[in-house]
Design a protein around this motif. Structure first.
Motif, short mmCIF file in Angstrom:
data_model
loop_
_atom_site.label_atom_id
_atom_site.label_comp_id
_atom_site.label_asym_id
_atom_site.label_seq_id
_atom_site.Cartn_x
_atom_site.Cartn_y
_atom_site.Cartn_z
N ILE A 158 41.29 38.14 43.83
CA ILE A 158 41.12 38.45 42.52
C ILE A 158 39.73 37.78 42.13
O ILE A 158 39.33 37.80 41.23
N LYS A 159 39.57 36.28 43.04
CA LYS A 159 38.21 35.86 42.41
C LYS A 159 36.57 36.56 42.89
O LYS A 159 36.11 36.33 41.87
N ASP A 160 37.05 37.94 43.33
CA ASP A 160 36.07 38.79 44.15
C ASP A 160 35.86 39.66 43.24
O ASP A 160 34.56 39.77 42.29
N ASN A 161 37.25 40.12 42.58
CA ASN A 161 36.87 41.15 41.07
C ASN A 161 36.84 40.17 39.78
O ASN A 161 35.68 40.87 39.48
N LEU A 162 36.78 39.20 39.83
CA LEU A 162 36.58 38.42 38.32
C LEU A 162 35.06 38.49 38.66
O LEU A 162 34.62 38.44 37.78
N LEU A 163 34.54 38.00 39.50
CA LEU A 163 33.26 37.59 39.73
C LEU A 163 32.43 38.43 40.01
O LEU A 163 31.66 38.86 39.02
N SER A 164 32.72 39.69 40.22
CA SER A 164 31.95 41.00 40.19
C SER A 164 31.68 41.70 39.02
O SER A 164 30.55 41.94 38.69
N ILE A 165 33.06 41.10 38.28
CA ILE A 165 32.91 41.81 37.00
C ILE A 165 32.14 41.20 35.41
O ILE A 165 31.57 41.49 35.01
#
Length: 221
Positions: free
Chosen positions: A3-10
């Protein structure tokens, strides 16, 4: 991807003027906390009861956005804490939000939901109704709400051309709305359009706020 990676990439892909609302409906508090730990502070829910439960369990520096269709009789449950109501599509609902906000000595920000999609199922106002609402004496007298912009949902379709056309149409309404003089309860600056599947098109069309769920939290189980 977490979730953290997804969030940061968006977040890294978004222009500075675009606000990300993490759509956390149906997700457990543990998922929301993972996004919170990664720096997300704005969460969108579509059921008032679920939002209230999460509000009670989670840190108090979170901005809660109500993004679903609002039933008038449920407004009182979110009035103490909600930051922004996205789906206001009638004067009746606005009056109820104003009334409940007053009880808590708050001013609640609202977006007026516009009907831009071809489907009949989507809620929303037409431009003539929008104008009528804003020009009405009842609206002008409301002290405990502020209309901060518009929200709209495009047709659920694979046609990018159609989605683009609908978002461009909403942006046109928004631009005309901004020509209307600002008052204490009318400060249009937010254009909430775009979800996981179409937010890039929405941003190209002028969106300032996107509502993203599955691209952050994964698809619903």
């Amino acid at each position: 991807m977490s979730i953290k990676d997804n969030l940061l990439s968006i977040k890294q892909s978004l222009p500075a003027h675009v606000t990300l609302v993490a759509v956390s409906k149906t997700k457990p508090v543990s998922d929301l906390m993972e996004a919170y730990e990664a720096g997300q502070r704005i969460f969108g829910e579509n059921k008032i009861q679920e939002m209230t439960d999460k509000y009670e369990q989670m840190p108090k520096d979170i901005e809660w956005h109500m993004i679903g269709h609002v039933q008038t009789n449920k407004v009182k449950y979110m009035a103490p804490f909600v930051s922004l109501v996205h789906g206001v599509d009638s004067l009746k609902l606005l009056k109820e939000i104003n009334k409940q906000a007053k009880k808590h000595d708050r001013v609640i920000s609202c977006l007026l939901q516009m009907h831009i999609a071809e489907e009949d199922t989507k809620f929303g106002l037409y431009e003539a109704e929008l104008k009528e609402l804003i020009d009405s004496d009842e609206f002008k007298e409301m002290r405990n709400i502020v209309v901060t912009g518009l929200m709209g949902m495009a047709t659920f379709t694979d046609s990018e051309h159609q989605i683009e056309k609908e978002f461009a149409y909403l942006k046109g309404i928004f631009d005309r709305l901004k020509e209307h003089p600002e008052t204490d309860n009318f400060k249009p600056q937010t254009l909430s359009m775009g979800m996981s599947g179409d937010y890039k098109i929405a941003i190209d069309c002028g969106s300032t706020m996107i509502r993203v769920g599955s691209s952050i939290f994964g698809s619903r189980h």
